[in-house]
Design a protein around this motif. Structure first.
Motif, PDB file in Angstrom:
ATOM      1  N   VAL A  95       0.933  -1.221   0.063  1.00 22.30           N
ATOM      2  CA  VAL A  95       0.046  -0.067   0.240  1.00 22.30           C
ATOM      3  C   VAL A  95       0.886   1.219  -0.015  1.00 22.30           C
ATOM      4  O   VAL A  95       1.778   1.444   0.807  1.00 22.30           O
ATOM      5  CB  VAL A  95      -0.913   0.014   1.242  1.00 22.30           C
ATOM      6  N   THR A 127      -0.792  -4.623   0.452  1.00 16.42           N
ATOM      7  CA  THR A 127      -1.191  -4.794   1.817  1.00 16.42           C
ATOM      8  C   THR A 127      -0.191  -3.726   2.466  1.00 16.42           C
ATOM      9  O   THR A 127       0.651  -3.308   1.898  1.00 16.42           O
ATOM     10  CB  THR A 127      -0.888  -6.273   2.304  1.00 16.42           C
ATOM     11  N   ARG A 166      -4.980 -14.883   1.600  1.00 18.07           N
ATOM     12  CA  ARG A 166      -5.584 -14.224   0.451  1.00 18.07           C
ATOM     13  C   ARG A 166      -4.975 -14.279  -0.789  1.00 18.07           C
ATOM     14  O   ARG A 166      -5.461 -14.968  -1.854  1.00 18.07           O
ATOM     15  CB  ARG A 166      -5.638 -12.547   0.814  1.00 18.07           C
ATOM     16  N   ALA A 180      -8.774  -5.057  -4.124  1.00 17.03           N
ATOM     17  CA  ALA A 180      -8.714  -4.558  -2.919  1.00 17.03           C
ATOM     18  C   ALA A 180      -7.698  -4.370  -2.189  1.00 17.03           C
ATOM     19  O   ALA A 180      -7.324  -5.629  -1.936  1.00 17.03           O
ATOM     20  CB  ALA A 180      -9.976  -4.618  -2.236  1.00 17.03           C
ATOM     21  N   ASP A 181      -7.060  -3.426  -1.582  1.00 23.75           N
ATOM     22  CA  ASP A 181      -5.982  -3.593  -0.722  1.00 23.75           C
ATOM     23  C   ASP A 181      -6.430  -4.351   0.376  1.00 23.75           C
ATOM     24  O   ASP A 181      -7.673  -4.364   0.877  1.00 23.75           O
ATOM     25  CB  ASP A 181      -5.378  -2.056  -0.167  1.00 23.75           C
ATOM     26  N   MET A 182      -5.600  -4.649   1.391  1.00 21.26           N
ATOM     27  CA  MET A 182      -5.706  -5.357   2.613  1.00 21.26           C
ATOM     28  C   MET A 182      -4.732  -4.609   3.642  1.00 21.26           C
ATOM     29  O   MET A 182      -3.498  -4.310   3.516  1.00 21.26           O
ATOM     30  CB  MET A 182      -5.144  -6.655   2.668  1.00 21.26           C
ATOM     31  N   GLY A 183      -5.387  -3.909   4.611  1.00 24.60           N
ATOM     32  CA  GLY A 183      -4.682  -3.239   5.826  1.00 24.60           C
ATOM     33  C   GLY A 183      -4.941  -3.951   7.158  1.00 24.60           C
ATOM     34  O   GLY A 183      -6.024  -4.718   7.452  1.00 24.60           O
ATOM     35  N   ALA A 227      -4.081   2.263   4.782  1.00 27.23           N
ATOM     36  CA  ALA A 227      -5.214   1.764   4.335  1.00 27.23           C
ATOM     37  C   ALA A 227      -6.359   1.861   5.407  1.00 27.23           C
ATOM     38  O   ALA A 227      -7.005   0.663   5.510  1.00 27.23           O
ATOM     39  CB  ALA A 227      -5.218   0.611   3.319  1.00 27.23           C
ATOM     40  N   GLU A 229      -9.428   2.583   5.327  1.00 29.51           N
ATOM     41  CA  GLU A 229     -10.773   2.212   4.869  1.00 29.51           C
ATOM     42  C   GLU A 229     -10.743   0.877   4.376  1.00 29.51           C
ATOM     43  O   GLU A 229     -11.764   0.302   4.209  1.00 29.51           O
ATOM     44  CB  GLU A 229     -11.236   3.063   3.782  1.00 29.51           C
ATOM     45  N   ARG A 230      -9.560   0.156   4.606  1.00 29.79           N
ATOM     46  CA  ARG A 230      -9.323  -1.318   4.080  1.00 29.79           C
ATOM     47  C   ARG A 230      -8.719  -2.246   5.222  1.00 29.79           C
ATOM     48  O   ARG A 230      -7.990  -2.817   5.063  1.00 29.79           O
ATOM     49  CB  ARG A 230      -8.806  -1.535   2.720  1.00 29.79           C
ATOM     50  N   VAL A 232      -8.952  -4.752   7.087  1.00 26.53           N
ATOM     51  CA  VAL A 232      -9.913  -5.967   7.279  1.00 26.53           C
ATOM     52  C   VAL A 232      -8.903  -7.111   7.689  1.00 26.53           C
ATOM     53  O   VAL A 232      -9.436  -8.191   7.949  1.00 26.53           O
ATOM     54  CB  VAL A 232     -10.004  -6.427   5.452  1.00 26.53           C
TER      55      VAL A 232
END
Length: 255
Positions: A95, A127, A166, A180-183, A227, A229-230, A232
């Protein structure tokens, strides 16, 4: 069952990707300089690389180094994939590579662009940084009586096993482009995370924020590598430290 090649398959992330794919019933080829069956230096390429790529349905490209050569490695891998007719390459990126002018990030972005323009079907996952990278950072910083960290910088560490799961999922699907990114689950200051690391190790050390200079530092302060907003990820930094052995911050003497 499919055959999937994992580059850097003996490293922290690649090993977990390999284990996950194997557990799911896939045949996995592990490529690294120290792999017993496919000992290949991607920077050099050659017949060993072609043999590793031949017949695989997908490649998960985890191999990387901050010492230089990632672009050359990617070029060799993509050339081999095209020769073999491989239909899918999955790449792990970071990211903020397009927002933070940090040399290693620029290299990762350059590799992303090479993959996108290669003609090979591709998936790119960005990520945030892994928990173990922070421990390595704090281990080095804690060798002094005072732990100095970049002032105002936050991080969002993620559990590497979640990223591996993932990547394994993506490798068994169709090329999906930029996914979609992973944070990680929490955005926290480096100072806070350093104190957590020291506390888990049972060590008392003052943590002091130091202002740095340069475009990269400003971008990190602005959160270009985050990230939120991500968010997750599930595993927190404390979860990682509790589950780990011999991964805490060292004593001042380096032991």
């Amino acid at each position: 069952m499919t055959t999937i090649l994992v580059t850097g398959g003996t490293g922290t992330l690649g090993r977990l990707v390999t284990e996950r794919l194997t557990a799911d019933g896939h045949e996995v080829r592990v490529l690294s300089r120290h792999s017993p069956r496919y000992p290949v230096d991607l920077r050099e390429g050659g017949p060993g690389l072609d043999a590793a790529v031949a017949g695989v349905s997908a490649i998960v490209h985890c191999a990387t180094t901050q010492r230089g050569g990632d672009e050359r490695s990617a070029r060799n891998l993509l050339d081999a994939a095209r020769r073999a007719g491989t239909g899918h390459l999955v790449y792990i990126s970071i990211v903020g590579v397009d927002r933070v002018p940090f040399p290693y990030y620029r290299t990762k972005l350059a590799v992303e662009r090479m993959i996108e323009e290669s003609g090979v079907g591709w998936t790119i996952l960005r990520t945030t940084q892994f928990h173990d990278l922070l421990v390595t950072l704090f281990r080095g910083l804690a060798r002094l009586p005072v732990v100095f960290v970049p002032a105002g910088v936050r991080d969002q560490p993620i559990e590497v096993a979640e990223v591996a799961a993932r990547l394994a999922e993506l490798a068994t699907g169709a090329p999906a482009g930029r996914v979609a990114d992973m944070g990680g689950p929490q955005v926290r200051t480096l100072a806070d995370l350093a104190r957590v690391c020291l506390r888990a190790a049972g060590r008392k050390r003052p943590v002091v924020g130091v202002r740095l200079f340069g475009k990269a530092y400003r971008a990190f302060r602005a959160g270009g590598h985050l990230a939120p907003e991500r968010a997750v990820g599930k595993g927190t930094f404390e979860d990682y430290l509790r589950a780990s052995e011999d991964k805490d911050c060292p004593r001042a003497d380096g032991s």
